[in-house]
Every structure is written in C-alpha cells, then in structure tokens.
Motif scaffolding. Sequence first.
Motif, PDB file in Angstrom:
ATOM      1  N   SER A   4      -9.647  -0.139   8.579  1.00 59.15           N
ATOM      2  CA  SER A   4     -10.451   0.891   7.910  1.00 59.15           C
ATOM      3  C   SER A   4      -9.573   1.937   7.244  1.00 59.15           C
ATOM      4  N   LEU A   5      -8.471   2.303   7.910  1.00 53.82           N
ATOM      5  CA  LEU A   5      -7.563   3.298   7.342  1.00 53.82           C
ATOM      6  C   LEU A   5      -6.921   2.793   6.058  1.00 53.82           C
ATOM      7  N   ILE A   6      -6.507   1.534   6.043  1.00 53.52           N
ATOM      8  CA  ILE A   6      -5.910   0.963   4.835  1.00 53.52           C
ATOM      9  C   ILE A   6      -6.935   0.930   3.712  1.00 53.52           C
ATOM     10  N   SER A   7      -8.146   0.468   4.019  1.00 57.28           N
ATOM     11  CA  SER A   7      -9.204   0.409   3.006  1.00 57.28           C
ATOM     12  C   SER A   7      -9.519   1.802   2.469  1.00 57.28           C
ATOM     13  N   LEU A   8      -9.644   2.778   3.362  1.00 56.98           N
ATOM     14  CA  LEU A   8      -9.940   4.151   2.939  1.00 56.98           C
ATOM     15  C   LEU A   8      -8.814   4.721   2.086  1.00 56.98           C
ATOM     16  N   THR A   9      -7.573   4.404   2.431  1.00 53.95           N
ATOM     17  CA  THR A   9      -6.426   4.877   1.647  1.00 53.95           C
ATOM     18  C   THR A   9      -6.479   4.344   0.229  1.00 53.95           C
ATOM     19  N   ILE A  10      -6.771   3.051   0.090  1.00 52.99           N
ATOM     20  CA  ILE A  10      -6.843   2.451  -1.244  1.00 52.99           C
ATOM     21  C   ILE A  10      -7.950   3.097  -2.069  1.00 52.99           C
ATOM     22  N   ILE A  11      -9.119   3.282  -1.470  1.00 50.80           N
ATOM     23  CA  ILE A  11     -10.243   3.876  -2.195  1.00 50.80           C
ATOM     24  C   ILE A  11      -9.947   5.337  -2.549  1.00 50.80           C
ATOM     25  N   ALA A  12      -9.318   6.067  -1.616  1.00 45.76           N
ATOM     26  CA  ALA A  12      -8.976   7.463  -1.887  1.00 45.76           C
ATOM     27  C   ALA A  12      -7.960   7.577  -3.020  1.00 45.76           C
ATOM     28  N   LEU A  13      -7.016   6.645  -3.074  1.00 44.31           N
ATOM     29  CA  LEU A  13      -6.040   6.655  -4.162  1.00 44.31           C
ATOM     30  C   LEU A  13      -6.715   6.444  -5.507  1.00 44.31           C
ATOM     31  N   LEU A  37      -6.197  -0.233 -11.176  1.00 43.55           N
ATOM     32  CA  LEU A  37      -7.449  -0.769 -10.653  1.00 43.55           C
ATOM     33  C   LEU A  37      -7.258  -2.205 -10.174  1.00 43.55           C
ATOM     34  N   LYS A  38      -6.531  -2.989 -10.935  1.00 42.42           N
ATOM     35  CA  LYS A  38      -6.265  -4.374 -10.554  1.00 42.42           C
ATOM     36  C   LYS A  38      -5.474  -4.430  -9.253  1.00 42.42           C
ATOM     37  N   SER A  39      -4.420  -3.621  -9.148  1.00 38.14           N
ATOM     38  CA  SER A  39      -3.588  -3.620  -7.945  1.00 38.14           C
ATOM     39  C   SER A  39      -4.388  -3.197  -6.717  1.00 38.14           C
ATOM     40  N   ALA A  40      -5.214  -2.154  -6.877  1.00 37.97           N
ATOM     41  CA  ALA A  40      -6.019  -1.679  -5.760  1.00 37.97           C
ATOM     42  C   ALA A  40      -7.020  -2.733  -5.313  1.00 37.97           C
ATOM     43  N   ALA A  41      -7.623  -3.435  -6.269  1.00 37.34           N
ATOM     44  CA  ALA A  41      -8.579  -4.494  -5.921  1.00 37.34           C
ATOM     45  C   ALA A  41      -7.893  -5.634  -5.177  1.00 37.34           C
ATOM     46  N   LEU A  42      -6.701  -6.017  -5.636  1.00 36.82           N
ATOM     47  CA  LEU A  42      -5.961  -7.093  -4.964  1.00 36.82           C
ATOM     48  C   LEU A  42      -5.579  -6.696  -3.541  1.00 36.82           C
ATOM     49  N   LEU A  43      -5.138  -5.457  -3.367  1.00 44.41           N
ATOM     50  CA  LEU A  43      -4.758  -5.000  -2.034  1.00 44.41           C
ATOM     51  C   LEU A  43      -5.979  -4.857  -1.131  1.00 44.41           C
ATOM     52  N   TRP A  44      -7.104  -4.440  -1.686  1.00 41.97           N
ATOM     53  CA  TRP A  44      -8.324  -4.305  -0.892  1.00 41.97           C
ATOM     54  C   TRP A  44      -8.786  -5.669  -0.385  1.00 41.97           C
ATOM     55  N   LEU A  45      -8.754  -6.672  -1.255  1.00 36.41           N
ATOM     56  CA  LEU A  45      -9.114  -8.027  -0.848  1.00 36.41           C
ATOM     57  C   LEU A  45      -8.121  -8.580   0.171  1.00 36.41           C
ATOM     58  N   THR A  46      -6.835  -8.305  -0.057  1.00 37.61           N
ATOM     59  CA  THR A  46      -5.809  -8.756   0.884  1.00 37.61           C
ATOM     60  C   THR A  46      -6.038  -8.158   2.261  1.00 37.61           C
ATOM     61  N   ASN A  47      -6.414  -6.892   2.301  1.00 38.85           N
ATOM     62  CA  ASN A  47      -6.687  -6.211   3.562  1.00 38.85           C
ATOM     63  C   ASN A  47      -7.786  -6.931   4.353  1.00 38.85           C
ATOM     64  N   ILE A  48      -8.842  -7.330   3.669  1.00 34.29           N
ATOM     65  CA  ILE A  48      -9.937  -8.048   4.328  1.00 34.29           C
ATOM     66  C   ILE A  48      -9.456  -9.365   4.919  1.00 34.29           C
ATOM     67  N   VAL A 105       0.839  -1.199   0.000  1.00 32.16           N
ATOM     68  CA  VAL A 105       0.000   0.000   0.000  1.00 32.16           C
ATOM     69  C   VAL A 105       0.876   1.253   0.000  1.00 32.16           C
ATOM     70  N   TRP A 106       1.962   1.230   0.787  1.00 30.03           N
ATOM     71  CA  TRP A 106       2.865   2.374   0.812  1.00 30.03           C
ATOM     72  C   TRP A 106       3.507   2.607  -0.558  1.00 30.03           C
ATOM     73  N   LEU A 107       3.911   1.542  -1.231  1.00 35.64           N
ATOM     74  CA  LEU A 107       4.500   1.673  -2.562  1.00 35.64           C
ATOM     75  C   LEU A 107       3.471   2.206  -3.558  1.00 35.64           C
ATOM     76  N   LEU A 108       2.212   1.813  -3.387  1.00 35.57           N
ATOM     77  CA  LEU A 108       1.168   2.339  -4.259  1.00 35.57           C
ATOM     78  C   LEU A 108       0.968   3.834  -4.031  1.00 35.57           C
ATOM     79  N   VAL A 109       0.988   4.250  -2.761  1.00 36.69           N
ATOM     80  CA  VAL A 109       0.873   5.676  -2.439  1.00 36.69           C
ATOM     81  C   VAL A 109       2.041   6.454  -3.047  1.00 36.69           C
ATOM     82  N   ALA A 110       3.236   5.901  -2.943  1.00 42.57           N
ATOM     83  CA  ALA A 110       4.422   6.585  -3.467  1.00 42.57           C
ATOM     84  C   ALA A 110       4.416   6.660  -4.986  1.00 42.57           C
ATOM     85  N   ALA A 111       3.809   5.661  -5.649  1.00 43.82           N
ATOM     86  CA  ALA A 111       3.826   5.637  -7.116  1.00 43.82           C
ATOM     87  C   ALA A 111       2.782   6.548  -7.726  1.00 43.82           C
TER      88      ALA A 111
END
Length: 227
Positions: A208-217, A112-123, A94-100
Amino acid sequence: MPDSPSAATPAPEDQYEADPLPRWPALLALLAVVGLNLGLPDNLSVGPRWLLAIVVAALLIPTLLTHRAERHDLNQIFGYLVNGVETLALVASVWLLVAALPRGTEQPVPLLKSAALLWLTNIIVFALWYWRLDAGGPHHRDARPGHRSGAILFPQMTLDESSPAYDPNWSPDFLDYLFVAFNTSTAFSPTDAPILTRWAKVLTMIQSLISLTIIALLAARAVNILN
C-alpha cells in the motif's frame, strides 16, 4: 475382528492426492515483471534494463528444475530468491522516480507511463509473495484436502456445507492472490479477504505504501505542471 477404517476419516496430508494447482500463472507473472521493467526508461533502472531479465532467467532455471524433481524445500528457496530480486528492482525504481521528481526533468507522458508500469509491477510482485508464502506455499497447499487456514481469509473458507458454493477441496490459485494484491493497491486495504497474520499485514502495508507513493508522485507532478 479389527475395526475397519472409517470412510469419513480425512486422509493425512502425506497420503492426500489431488491434481496440483497450475504453476504457469505464477511463471507468467514473473515474466510479466521482467517485461514491465524493460519498458521503464534507463534512468529508472538499476544498471542496464536487461540485467533483471538475466538474473531472473538464471534463477528460474533451478526453480523449475527443483519443482520437476520434487525438491520442494529447494524450490521454495529459489522462489524466495527470484521474488526478492524482483522486489528489490521495484523498490529501486520507485526510489529513483522519487529522486527524479524534484529535478523536474521527467516529461508528463514518460512519467505517466513509468508510474503505470511501476504500479502494475507492484501488484504482480506482491501477488507472487502472497502466493509463495500463504499456508506454507503452493506445495503445502496442494498437499492438503482443501484450504482451511492461512494468512488470508478467503470467502470460500467461511462457507459451511449448506452453502451451494461450498467446495471441500477448494484451494486458492494465483488469480485469487492477484485479486488480493490488486485490491490492496487500489483501496489500500483488503476488501473481501481479511489479512490474519502479522507477516501478511506487513506485506500489505508495504504494498500500500508503494502504491500510495506512486500515486502521490503523480499528483505532485500534476500540480507542478498546472502551476
């Protein structure tokens, strides 16, 4: 004549015997996190993408062996370790995604694919934490006749004996914790299962913070593309 033991007296935890809840859903969840990580692009992985798979496999072997040997304390420690490794991998990605994102190098479809994979991983990762930590862990939950207390107040715990759905031997399995984690990532709060303890509240806030970060990105990238 000595009093005979009462049939209504509940058995102590160390004398209670019941079929333990299955562990295979949690094992599949651990492997699913590895599979989701393998689907990420190289720039969102710390080291080679296969590194997480090797580390998790190396930790799963003693985890399974200690479970079969009924070394429950050691099993719990190895469970913490494998969960911790997958959590660190998630946070790093998630940090690398924020930096990129500010560089604008991520194309819409891979992003979109990366965000979906990370969102599922978070759950899945946080469902594993809830399953591993609640009420002392799966072994301690199995050792008790029914689930009366814990960090999460499941609806089944609030039923009284007059309810048709009442089951004195009910205990949450992995799917129940996965449901809590899914709701936390979608609604950013618990829904039907309130969180009672401080450590569980901290975990749900982090999730929740990780999920919100992914959606905000994703939202920020979409706005950037439209502009």
